[in-house]
Design an enzyme around this catalytic site. Structure first.
Site: not given
Ligand code: NAD
Length: 297
Positions: A53, A97, A120
């Site tokens: 990322k 994460q 997200d």
């Protein structure tokens, strides 16, 4: 029937190319889209994801900071960091994460990310807006699936889509998108899961299958009808005696669907490349919203 392989890379490349001028024009007014990634512990797969990322952000001349926290950190300490990031005007996107170590309640932590920076799309406010048909941030993997369908001009409206998997990050938002009355939705959607009694009875009636169960090679040629379009979201490590010690496979047994399906995404190389790209899209969108706020002052 020739089965078309729906590769993610050309889709991802075209989306990233379209982002470049947008990033450039933000830069001209002093805004650099910035992601803050929070990673707890040393799970090797998570470390790789976060590194990839960060690299994608760098390649697009955006910024990303990775906050690496010890496995035994407390919820309060994570919440303090999130509060700082929520209030940092230079940060446009925050990502925690997953998976988190078991002592940390992931709901408490995900709910603490500001919905305005929740790139997200996992915050309940954003999931609610998605269900309402008025999305703020669309979760990256289902968003990537939509972009693949769009790029390869796979019709969705009026067709029967069967989703296998009901997770909050893939199955449920995928349902909300495909059932929505909009350009890339308007499908009749069935959602299958571990409580589904006869999975094949559903998949063999599907015009579109979205496989997101995390069960290697679960969907086979004898479970589908001719002409179905298959999106394989699954990424499963199957141990073997290769040099790496494992092979990545999807939830779909690709060999057995070739010649029956109209199209299928490969694993790796299908949905995988899309997820980070959609994270870039969400972060640039967030930075542009910030520009609008500046323009209003
Ligand atoms: P998850 O474990 O949270 O959810 C899996 C879902 O599948 C559950 O709802 C479960 O009910 C259902 N399921 C499991 N086995 C089943 C079976 N045999 N029959 C019917 N339903 C079954 O997983 P997730 O986070 O949604 O991820 C699903 C898969 O997608 C995993 O392989 C994951 O690695 C992959 N994934 C890929 C990307 C990507 O970027 N391509 C992103 C996220 C997840």
């Amino acid at each position: 029937m020739d089965t078309l392989l729906l590769k993610g890379k050309p889709v991802s490349d075209s989306i990233r190319l379209a982002l470049e001028p947008r990033v450039q024009s933000l830069k001209e007014i002093g805004i650099i889209p910035k992601l803050a990634a929070v990673i707890v512990g040393d799970d090797p797969a998570s470390q790789v994801y976060v590194r990839n990322k960060a690299r994608a952000f760098e390649n697009l001349q955006c910024e990303s900071d990775t906050h690496r926290l010890d496995t035994d950190i407390t919820v309060e300490e994570v919440l303090t960091l999130l509060d700082t990031l929520n209030n940092d005007a230079a940060v446009h996107g925050i990502l925690v994460q997953l998976p988190l170590p078991t002592q940390l309640d992931s709901k408490t932590i995900l709910h603490a990310v500001s919905p305005k920076k929740d790139v997200d799309g996992f915050h309940p406010e954003n999931l609610g807006l998605l269900l309402e048909g008025n999305p703020n941030f669309i979760p990256c993997t289902p968003y990537g699936v939509l972009e693949i369908l769009k790029y390869y001009e796979i019709p969705v409206s009026g067709r029967h889509a069967v989703i296998v998997g009901r997770s909050n990050i893939v199955g449920k938002p995928m349902f909300a998108l495909l059932a929505q009355k909009f350009e890339m939705g308007n499908a009749t959607v069935t959602i299958c899961h571990t409580g589904t009694k006869d999975l094949a009875a559903h998949t063999e009636r599907a015009d579109i299958i979205i496989a997101a169960a995390g069960a290697p090679n679960m969907i086979t040629g004898n479970m589908i009808k001719e002409g179905v379009d298959i999106i394989d979201v699954g990424i499963n490590r199957v141990e073997d005696d290769s040099e790496k010690g494992y092979t990545l496979v999807g939830d779909v047994n690709r060999e057995s669907v070739m010649g029956i399906a109209n199209s299928v995404t490969p694993v790796p190389g299908g949905v995988g490349p899309m997820t980070i790209t959609m994270l870039l899209v969400n972060t640039v969108n967030s930075a542009e919203k910030c520009r609008k706020l500046i323009a209003c002052h």
